[in-house]
Structure formats: C-alpha cells, structure tokens
Design a protein around this motif. Sequence first.
Motif, PDB file in Angstrom:
ATOM      1  N   UNK A  25     -24.014   2.536 -61.968  1.00  0.00           N
ATOM      2  CA  UNK A  25     -22.936   2.260 -61.013  1.00  0.00           C
ATOM      3  C   UNK A  25     -21.603   2.181 -61.750  1.00  0.00           C
ATOM      4  N   UNK A  26     -21.558   1.437 -62.861  1.00  0.00           N
ATOM      5  CA  UNK A  26     -20.325   1.303 -63.627  1.00  0.00           C
ATOM      6  C   UNK A  26     -19.858   2.650 -64.163  1.00  0.00           C
ATOM      7  N   UNK A  27     -20.800   3.465 -64.611  1.00  0.00           N
ATOM      8  CA  UNK A  27     -20.463   4.799 -65.110  1.00  0.00           C
ATOM      9  C   UNK A  27     -19.804   5.614 -64.000  1.00  0.00           C
ATOM     10  N   UNK A  28     -20.378   5.571 -62.797  1.00  0.00           N
ATOM     11  CA  UNK A  28     -19.791   6.302 -61.660  1.00  0.00           C
ATOM     12  C   UNK A  28     -18.373   5.815 -61.383  1.00  0.00           C
ATOM     13  N   UNK A  29     -18.175   4.512 -61.372  1.00  0.00           N
ATOM     14  CA  UNK A  29     -16.837   3.965 -61.127  1.00  0.00           C
ATOM     15  C   UNK A  29     -15.884   4.328 -62.256  1.00  0.00           C
ATOM     16  N   UNK A  30     -16.353   4.258 -63.494  1.00  0.00           N
ATOM     17  CA  UNK A  30     -15.523   4.620 -64.654  1.00  0.00           C
ATOM     18  C   UNK A  30     -14.976   6.033 -64.540  1.00  0.00           C
ATOM     19  N   UNK A  31     -15.769   6.920 -63.950  1.00  0.00           N
ATOM     20  CA  UNK A  31     -15.401   8.332 -63.863  1.00  0.00           C
ATOM     21  C   UNK A  31     -14.902   8.735 -62.481  1.00  0.00           C
ATOM     22  N   UNK A  32     -14.708   7.780 -61.588  1.00  0.00           N
ATOM     23  CA  UNK A  32     -14.171   8.084 -60.264  1.00  0.00           C
ATOM     24  C   UNK A  32     -15.082   8.931 -59.409  1.00  0.00           C
ATOM     25  N   UNK A  33     -16.380   8.740 -59.553  1.00  0.00           N
ATOM     26  CA  UNK A  33     -17.347   9.492 -58.741  1.00  0.00           C
ATOM     27  C   UNK A  33     -17.315   8.951 -57.314  1.00  0.00           C
ATOM     28  N   UNK A  34     -17.006   9.820 -56.369  1.00  0.00           N
ATOM     29  CA  UNK A  34     -17.016   9.421 -54.960  1.00  0.00           C
ATOM     30  C   UNK A  34     -18.438   9.141 -54.509  1.00  0.00           C
ATOM     31  N   UNK A  35     -18.574   8.203 -53.574  1.00  0.00           N
ATOM     32  CA  UNK A  35     -19.878   7.936 -52.980  1.00  0.00           C
ATOM     33  C   UNK A  35     -20.556   6.686 -53.501  1.00  0.00           C
ATOM     34  N   UNK A  36     -20.015   6.067 -54.524  1.00  0.00           N
ATOM     35  CA  UNK A  36     -20.514   4.783 -55.012  1.00  0.00           C
ATOM     36  C   UNK A  36     -19.446   3.751 -54.649  1.00  0.00           C
ATOM     37  N   UNK A  37     -19.761   2.881 -53.711  1.00  0.00           N
ATOM     38  CA  UNK A  37     -18.786   1.911 -53.220  1.00  0.00           C
ATOM     39  C   UNK A  37     -18.791   0.650 -54.075  1.00  0.00           C
ATOM     40  N   UNK A  38     -19.963   0.155 -54.416  1.00  0.00           N
ATOM     41  CA  UNK A  38     -20.104  -1.019 -55.294  1.00  0.00           C
ATOM     42  C   UNK A  38     -19.368  -2.237 -54.753  1.00  0.00           C
ATOM     43  N   UNK A  39     -19.567  -2.499 -53.489  1.00  0.00           N
ATOM     44  CA  UNK A  39     -18.870  -3.591 -52.810  1.00  0.00           C
ATOM     45  C   UNK A  39     -19.093  -4.959 -53.471  1.00  0.00           C
ATOM     46  N   UNK A  40     -20.279  -5.230 -53.988  1.00  0.00           N
ATOM     47  CA  UNK A  40     -20.570  -6.548 -54.576  1.00  0.00           C
ATOM     48  C   UNK A  40     -20.320  -6.588 -56.080  1.00  0.00           C
ATOM     49  N   UNK A  41     -19.860  -5.480 -56.652  1.00  0.00           N
ATOM     50  CA  UNK A  41     -19.542  -5.464 -58.068  1.00  0.00           C
ATOM     51  C   UNK A  41     -20.737  -5.351 -58.989  1.00  0.00           C
ATOM     52  N   UNK A  42     -21.888  -5.023 -58.455  1.00  0.00           N
ATOM     53  CA  UNK A  42     -23.053  -4.813 -59.298  1.00  0.00           C
ATOM     54  C   UNK A  42     -24.028  -5.964 -59.345  1.00  0.00           C
ATOM     55  N   UNK A  43     -24.021  -6.784 -58.332  1.00  0.00           N
ATOM     56  CA  UNK A  43     -24.890  -7.958 -58.299  1.00  0.00           C
ATOM     57  C   UNK A  43     -26.119  -7.805 -57.410  1.00  0.00           C
ATOM     58  N   UNK A  44     -26.443  -6.591 -57.032  1.00  0.00           N
ATOM     59  CA  UNK A  44     -27.608  -6.312 -56.173  1.00  0.00           C
ATOM     60  C   UNK A  44     -27.559  -7.122 -54.884  1.00  0.00           C
ATOM     61  N   UNK A  45     -26.377  -7.152 -54.263  1.00  0.00           N
ATOM     62  CA  UNK A  45     -26.213  -7.928 -53.035  1.00  0.00           C
ATOM     63  C   UNK A  45     -25.662  -7.111 -51.872  1.00  0.00           C
ATOM     64  N   UNK A  46     -25.466  -5.789 -52.057  1.00  0.00           N
ATOM     65  CA  UNK A  46     -24.856  -5.042 -50.954  1.00  0.00           C
ATOM     66  C   UNK A  46     -25.479  -3.672 -50.693  1.00  0.00           C
ATOM     67  N   UNK A  47     -26.150  -3.085 -51.646  1.00  0.00           N
ATOM     68  CA  UNK A  47     -26.789  -1.771 -51.509  1.00  0.00           C
ATOM     69  C   UNK A  47     -25.804  -0.627 -51.305  1.00  0.00           C
TER      70      UNK A  47
END
Length: 107
Positions: A25-47
């Motif tokens: 998830x962090x890698x996707x965000x680091x590279x601006x990959x669309x489609x990974x929202x990561x609403x909870x910041x990576x805490x396995x709380x939002x899917x």
Amino acid sequence: MPKVTYVQPDGTSRTVDATVGRSLMQVALDHGVDGIVAECGGNAMCATCHVYVAPERLDDLGPLCSDEEEMLDCTASPRAATSRLSCQLPVTEDLDGLVLRLPEEQL
C-alpha cells in the motif's frame, strides 16, 4: 530493489520499484498509483487498499491475519480467493515481479 506491477481495472499497468520493508500500500502511495485509497493509513481498518494477487504468488505473501480476514469481507468490490489488503503485505526481495490487480472500486 523488487519491481511490483499494479494493474488498473481497464488493463493499464504501472511497474514501480518497491522499497523492501514498506507495505505494498505504501509503495502504491509513494508512486502515486491510482486506485489505492488507504483511508485508514494502513491499519487494516477500512479495506480501501484491496488488491487481487496473481494466484501463483499467494504463497509468497504469508497467511492472512484475523484483522485482514475480517476486513476483506467489507470490500467495496467483490472479495475473491486472491484478495488481500495491500497494507498488510510487506515488501521483500522475494516479491520481485509481483502483479497486483486493482478492483473497480474501493469505497
């Protein structure tokens, strides 16, 4: 550095260098990959970092933890046998060449 490919629902793909120790998830965000929202910041709380893993690579990722198992039942797009939360998948050298398909929707 391992390379990971993120495939959009329309079939377009982007291959990026993945830093060992970061989550997919962090890698996707680091590279601006669309489609990974990561609403909870990576805490396995939002899917909202749901991905589909190539079936032949599932064993490379380790088992689902109970939080991930529970959250995969809450994904916006249908859960599949290859569904994982990218926030729960740390990058290792063994993941070089991994292909992740992104779902139609995350929210």
